[in-house]
Structure formats: C-alpha cells, structure tokens
Scaffold this motif. Sequence first.
Motif, PDB file in Angstrom:
ATOM      1  N   ALA A  31       0.855  -1.187   0.000  1.00  0.00           N
ATOM      2  CA  ALA A  31       0.000   0.000   0.000  1.00  0.00           C
ATOM      3  C   ALA A  31       0.888   1.233   0.000  1.00  0.00           C
ATOM      4  CB  ALA A  31      -0.913   0.005   1.219  1.00  0.00           C
ATOM      5  N   VAL A  32       0.364   2.306  -0.576  1.00  0.00           N
ATOM      6  CA  VAL A  32       1.048   3.598  -0.607  1.00  0.00           C
ATOM      7  C   VAL A  32       0.080   4.643  -0.086  1.00  0.00           C
ATOM      8  CG1 VAL A  32       2.146   5.338  -2.064  1.00  0.00           C
ATOM      9  CG2 VAL A  32       2.441   2.909  -2.594  1.00  0.00           C
ATOM     10  N   ALA A  33       0.552   5.498   0.824  1.00  0.00           N
ATOM     11  CA  ALA A  33      -0.291   6.546   1.392  1.00  0.00           C
ATOM     12  C   ALA A  33       0.351   7.901   1.150  1.00  0.00           C
ATOM     13  CB  ALA A  33      -0.485   6.320   2.886  1.00  0.00           C
ATOM     14  N   ALA A  34      -0.411   8.808   0.522  1.00  0.00           N
ATOM     15  CA  ALA A  34       0.022  10.191   0.324  1.00  0.00           C
ATOM     16  C   ALA A  34      -0.587  11.018   1.449  1.00  0.00           C
ATOM     17  CB  ALA A  34      -0.432  10.694  -1.038  1.00  0.00           C
ATOM     18  N   LEU A  35       0.263  11.522   2.341  1.00  0.00           N
ATOM     19  CA  LEU A  35      -0.195  12.243   3.525  1.00  0.00           C
ATOM     20  C   LEU A  35      -0.257  13.747   3.248  1.00  0.00           C
ATOM     21  CD1 LEU A  35       2.093  10.509   6.185  1.00  0.00           C
ATOM     22  CD2 LEU A  35      -0.128   9.759   5.337  1.00  0.00           C
ATOM     23  N   HIS A  36      -1.297  14.387   3.752  1.00  0.00           N
ATOM     24  CA  HIS A  36      -1.435  15.837   3.640  1.00  0.00           C
ATOM     25  C   HIS A  36      -1.857  16.390   4.997  1.00  0.00           C
ATOM     26  CE1 HIS A  36      -2.368  19.802   2.146  1.00  0.00           C
ATOM     27  NE2 HIS A  36      -3.525  19.720   2.770  1.00  0.00           N
ATOM     28  N   VAL A  37      -1.125  17.393   5.455  1.00  0.00           N
ATOM     29  CA  VAL A  37      -1.436  18.050   6.722  1.00  0.00           C
ATOM     30  C   VAL A  37      -1.632  19.533   6.427  1.00  0.00           C
ATOM     31  CG1 VAL A  37      -0.612  18.550   9.054  1.00  0.00           C
ATOM     32  CG2 VAL A  37      -0.061  16.362   7.991  1.00  0.00           C
ATOM     33  N   ARG A  65       3.394  -4.487   3.139  1.00  0.00           N
ATOM     34  CA  ARG A  65       4.311  -3.346   3.121  1.00  0.00           C
ATOM     35  C   ARG A  65       3.524  -2.059   2.946  1.00  0.00           C
ATOM     36  NH1 ARG A  65       9.339  -3.609   4.461  1.00  0.00           N
ATOM     37  NH2 ARG A  65       9.902  -1.982   3.013  1.00  0.00           N
ATOM     38  N   LEU A  66       4.037  -0.971   3.538  1.00  0.00           N
ATOM     39  CA  LEU A  66       3.435   0.344   3.392  1.00  0.00           C
ATOM     40  C   LEU A  66       4.519   1.361   3.084  1.00  0.00           C
ATOM     41  CD1 LEU A  66       1.075   2.406   3.652  1.00  0.00           C
ATOM     42  CD2 LEU A  66       1.676   2.581   6.077  1.00  0.00           C
ATOM     43  N   THR A  67       4.238   2.226   2.124  1.00  0.00           N
ATOM     44  CA  THR A  67       5.076   3.378   1.834  1.00  0.00           C
ATOM     45  C   THR A  67       4.241   4.618   2.085  1.00  0.00           C
ATOM     46  OG1 THR A  67       6.341   2.207   0.136  1.00  0.00           O
ATOM     47  CG2 THR A  67       6.394   4.613   0.062  1.00  0.00           C
ATOM     48  N   VAL A 103       4.214  -3.922   7.546  1.00  0.00           N
ATOM     49  CA  VAL A 103       3.003  -3.805   8.376  1.00  0.00           C
ATOM     50  C   VAL A 103       2.955  -5.004   9.307  1.00  0.00           C
ATOM     51  CG1 VAL A 103       0.490  -3.678   8.369  1.00  0.00           C
ATOM     52  CG2 VAL A 103       1.791  -2.588   6.524  1.00  0.00           C
ATOM     53  N   PRO A 104       2.974  -4.763  10.619  1.00  0.00           N
ATOM     54  CA  PRO A 104       2.901  -5.902  11.549  1.00  0.00           C
ATOM     55  C   PRO A 104       1.481  -6.488  11.577  1.00  0.00           C
ATOM     56  CG  PRO A 104       2.941  -3.849  12.769  1.00  0.00           C
ATOM     57  CD  PRO A 104       3.097  -3.499  11.317  1.00  0.00           C
TER      58      PRO A 104
END
Length: 106
Positions: A31-37, A65-67, A103-104
């Motif tokens: 998985a891939v997550a694009a973070l925005h704050v 797996r996560l990016t 990812v556990p």
Amino acid sequence: MDAAEETQHVEVEAEGRVVASADVVAADSSAVAALHVEPGHLPPGTRSKLVDAVLDAPAVAAADRLTTAGPAGDVEVAQRVRERLDDVEARRAGATTFHDGTVPHD
C-alpha cells in the motif's frame, strides 16, 4: 486504475474541519499513502492520528508493506511511522520524505 488496486481516503478532523488527510492506494500485498497536513497551528497529535488512521485503513491492514509520502522534516509523522511499522527505512526527495516499512500483523 487496475482492478487489483483499491483506493481509500482517510481524514482527521478538529473543531469541525479536516486538518489532515491521506489517500491510500493498495495493490497486491503493498500500500502507498500520500499524507497531507493543513498548514498552521494544529492540535497536538494530529499527525500521529493521521498515521494511525492510515494504518487502520482496511487496505493497509491487508498489506504486507506500506510506503508513506509526506512533508520532509515532519518529526511527528516519522516517529509514529517508526512506532507502528517494522523495518522502517526513510528517504528524502525534495520536499517529500518517503517511509517504507513492514506492516505488523499481530
């Protein structure tokens, strides 16, 4: 989008407004997550809550797996990613920091 991919959107709200969000794309076992704050003063723990929301998303829970891709220099995000993932590696590309980890599955 490929049929094997799944996209999810997660948000963190404070005082009735969205202060952080992420788009999570999962395919196969990663998985891939694009973070925005949002800029400006935010309630303490906002960034940690965002990482938690990403890790709790079904697409990530099913992944091995996560990016994550987020703002460079965001210490709170980096710390929470290291707390929640195993074997984390970080790399910077311009104004973005990428964290890759396992990812556990307890």
